[in-house]
Scaffold this active site. Structure first.
Site, mmCIF file in Angstrom:
data_model
loop_
_atom_site.group_PDB
_atom_site.id
_atom_site.type_symbol
_atom_site.label_atom_id
_atom_site.label_comp_id
_atom_site.label_asym_id
_atom_site.label_seq_id
_atom_site.Cartn_x
_atom_site.Cartn_y
_atom_site.Cartn_z
ATOM 1 N N GLY A 1 0.800 -1.220 -0.105
ATOM 2 C CA GLY A 1 -0.025 0.055 -0.101
ATOM 3 C C GLY A 1 0.867 1.401 -0.171
ATOM 4 O O GLY A 1 2.054 1.228 -0.562
ATOM 5 N N ILE B 1 2.537 2.760 2.182
ATOM 6 C CA ILE B 1 3.855 2.591 3.305
ATOM 7 C C ILE B 1 4.563 1.534 2.494
ATOM 8 O O ILE B 1 5.812 1.638 2.424
ATOM 9 C CB ILE B 1 3.654 2.259 4.660
ATOM 10 C CG1 ILE B 1 2.761 3.655 5.389
ATOM 11 C CG2 ILE B 1 5.059 2.145 5.330
ATOM 12 C CD1 ILE B 1 2.434 3.146 6.662
ATOM 13 N N ARG C 1 -3.917 -8.877 -1.439
ATOM 14 C CA ARG C 1 -4.908 -9.596 -1.831
ATOM 15 C C ARG C 1 -5.295 -9.149 -3.355
ATOM 16 O O ARG C 1 -5.680 -10.298 -4.337
ATOM 17 C CB ARG C 1 -6.413 -9.268 -1.027
ATOM 18 C CG ARG C 1 -6.474 -9.563 0.257
ATOM 19 C CD ARG C 1 -7.642 -8.920 0.922
ATOM 20 N NE ARG C 1 -7.363 -7.582 1.102
ATOM 21 C CZ ARG C 1 -8.136 -6.675 1.710
ATOM 22 N NH1 ARG C 1 -9.381 -7.114 2.348
ATOM 23 N NH2 ARG C 1 -7.752 -5.346 1.542
ATOM 24 N N ARG D 1 1.246 -4.502 12.410
ATOM 25 C CA ARG D 1 0.548 -4.433 13.796
ATOM 26 C C ARG D 1 1.047 -5.953 14.329
ATOM 27 O O ARG D 1 1.063 -6.825 13.707
ATOM 28 C CB ARG D 1 -1.007 -4.371 13.874
ATOM 29 C CG ARG D 1 -1.774 -3.188 13.407
ATOM 30 C CD ARG D 1 -1.411 -2.243 14.778
ATOM 31 N NE ARG D 1 -2.101 -0.924 14.757
ATOM 32 C CZ ARG D 1 -1.486 0.256 14.251
ATOM 33 N NH1 ARG D 1 -0.054 0.166 14.012
ATOM 34 N NH2 ARG D 1 -2.065 1.276 14.113
ATOM 35 N N ASP E 1 8.884 -4.043 15.466
ATOM 36 C CA ASP E 1 8.443 -2.644 15.998
ATOM 37 C C ASP E 1 7.166 -2.822 16.741
ATOM 38 O O ASP E 1 6.683 -1.935 17.316
ATOM 39 C CB ASP E 1 8.409 -1.745 14.989
ATOM 40 C CG ASP E 1 8.068 -0.321 15.403
ATOM 41 O OD1 ASP E 1 8.368 0.211 16.286
ATOM 42 O OD2 ASP E 1 7.080 0.583 14.575
ATOM 43 N N GLU F 1 1.183 -4.767 23.305
ATOM 44 C CA GLU F 1 1.932 -3.785 23.666
ATOM 45 C C GLU F 1 1.228 -2.956 25.027
ATOM 46 O O GLU F 1 0.197 -2.900 25.153
ATOM 47 C CB GLU F 1 1.909 -2.696 22.353
ATOM 48 C CG GLU F 1 2.413 -3.353 21.418
ATOM 49 C CD GLU F 1 2.602 -2.247 19.836
ATOM 50 O OE1 GLU F 1 1.940 -1.219 20.217
ATOM 51 O OE2 GLU F 1 2.655 -2.991 18.873
ATOM 52 N N HIS G 1 7.311 0.450 19.022
ATOM 53 C CA HIS G 1 6.352 0.803 18.394
ATOM 54 C C HIS G 1 6.624 2.323 17.932
ATOM 55 O O HIS G 1 5.689 3.068 18.494
ATOM 56 C CB HIS G 1 4.921 0.780 18.771
ATOM 57 C CG HIS G 1 3.641 0.741 17.701
ATOM 58 N ND1 HIS G 1 2.669 0.449 18.058
ATOM 59 C CD2 HIS G 1 3.753 1.772 16.638
ATOM 60 C CE1 HIS G 1 1.765 0.808 16.853
ATOM 61 N NE2 HIS G 1 2.608 1.311 16.318
#
Ligand code: NAP
Ligand code: 8YV
Length: 311
Positions: free
Chosen positions: A151, A153, A173, A230, A254, A259, A277
């Site tokens: 995407g 990033i 996908r 994530r 990260d 978290e 993070h």
């Protein structure tokens, strides 16, 4: 009269100051009794939150006059967007302004793991270099880097991997025929053909544990996993087991499943580089992200179109 908003987390001081110009703030993070604060904030028409804190249905429902949730972050997996929609509450986020920063973090982790940057630093500080040169490390040059999620990033990461001399492959996908990179419809096949796998999909139910034991085994004992998406996207117990048993070579992480708690076993592993993070965590980028939160709130209460509504 200034509209009231609930601020969930401590934003940068200059952003709090900017918000104070236009809004009456209820500082949820400072409240010892959050229920009492929300009771006082019943007239609040907005929530300013972060990607990690999000906004669940209970928080929204404590505010009957709520009109908008503005998130500092592009990942909205911690916001109950469906509940907001059901109540007619707008949700905004901060896409694009953090692409370069998060991509830099991904590449920093990739280089830190492959070139053993943290080990090298300790090697010098502990005087071990005086006794012998450090062992050779592994290169990114000429090697294959799979990207899971091409995407905004993901594309910024891809450009950087190419600049480092790596070859980019990807899975999502949907194939993007306009992209110059080889597409894999199957994630396990992508992992099998990759030396490194960088995870940069959204979080949430649709991507939970997408990176399974099978994917990690396909990446293999010489393979490296980088996760800047994530924690939920990777089966964390399977990741810890694969690293412990030598079925996966290394990891740069990260983000984590719970978290700020990180599995104890990872803390002792030298082939793992850990970050708290901080993918977007610079003064400059957080400033741009917070600025978008303020601009979206101002636009909403001025009756203007939102700048970056969640689609
Ligand atoms: P984006 O532009 O929406 O890109 C997401 C990519 O993931 C797309 O290529 C999408 O392609 C793919 N994808 C979505 N669901 C998928 C699935 N089930 N299986 C495979 N691929 C899937 O999002 P972005 O702006 O790049 O941000 C991505 C995520 O990065 C955020 O949502 C956030 O969780 C994370 N993030 C982390 C940090 C940090 O600090 N570590 C900072 C910023 C963002 P298809 O639709 O074709 O599948
Ligand atoms: C932020 C993020 O650290 O944008 C995201 O999705 O994960 C990060 O940029 C986070 O939103 C702040 O809590």
């Amino acid at each position: 009269m200034k509209p009231e908003i609930v601020v969930v987390r401590p934003y940068m001081p200059r952003i709090i100051a900017a918000l104070e110009q236009d809004f009456v703030l209820h500082r949820l993070w400072q409240a010892e009794d959050k229920t009492a604060l929300l009771e006082q904030a019943r007239a609040a028409r907005g929530i300013a939150t972060t990607g990690d804190a999000g906004a669940d249905a209970a928080l929204m429902d404590a505010l009957p006059a709520l009109e908008i949730v503005a998130c500092m972050g592009v990942g909205v997996d911690a916001i109950d967007v469906a509940h907001a929609r059901g109540r007619g509450v707008a949700v905004t986020y901060t896409p694009d302004v953090l692409n370069d920063e998060v991509a830099n973090t991904a590449v920093a982790l990739l280089l830190a793991v492959t070139r053993r940057i943290c080990d090298g630093d300790r090697y010098v500080r502990e005087g071990r270099w005086l006794k012998a040169p450090m062992a050779l490390t592994r290169s990114v040059v000429g090697r294959r880097c799979g990207i899971l999620g091409l995407g905004r990033i993901g594309k910024a990461i891809a450009g950087r991997v190419e600049a480092l001399g790596g070859e980019v492959l990807y899975h999502a996908r949907n194939e993007q025929p306009d992209q110059p990179y080889r597409y894999y419809a199957d994630l396990v096949e992508l992992a099998r053909d990759s030396d490194f796998l960088i995870v940069i999909t959204p979080g949430g139910a649709a991507t939970r544990n997408l990176v399974t034991r099978e994917v990690l085994d396909a990446l293999g004992p010489e393979g490296t996993l980088i996760n800047v998406a994530r924690g939920s996207v990777v089966d964390e117990p399977a990741l810890v087991a694969a690293l412990s048993e030598g079925r996966l070579g290394a990891a740069g992480l990260d983000v984590f499943a719970d978290e700020p708690h990180v599995p104890e076993a990872l803390l002792a592993m030298e082939n793992v580089v850990l970050q708290p993070h901080v993918g977007s965590g610079t003064e400059e980028t957080r400033g741009r992200m917070c600025g978008l939160v303020v601009d979206n709130l101002r636009a909403h209460f001025a009756g203007k179109p939102l700048i970056t509504p969640v689609p």
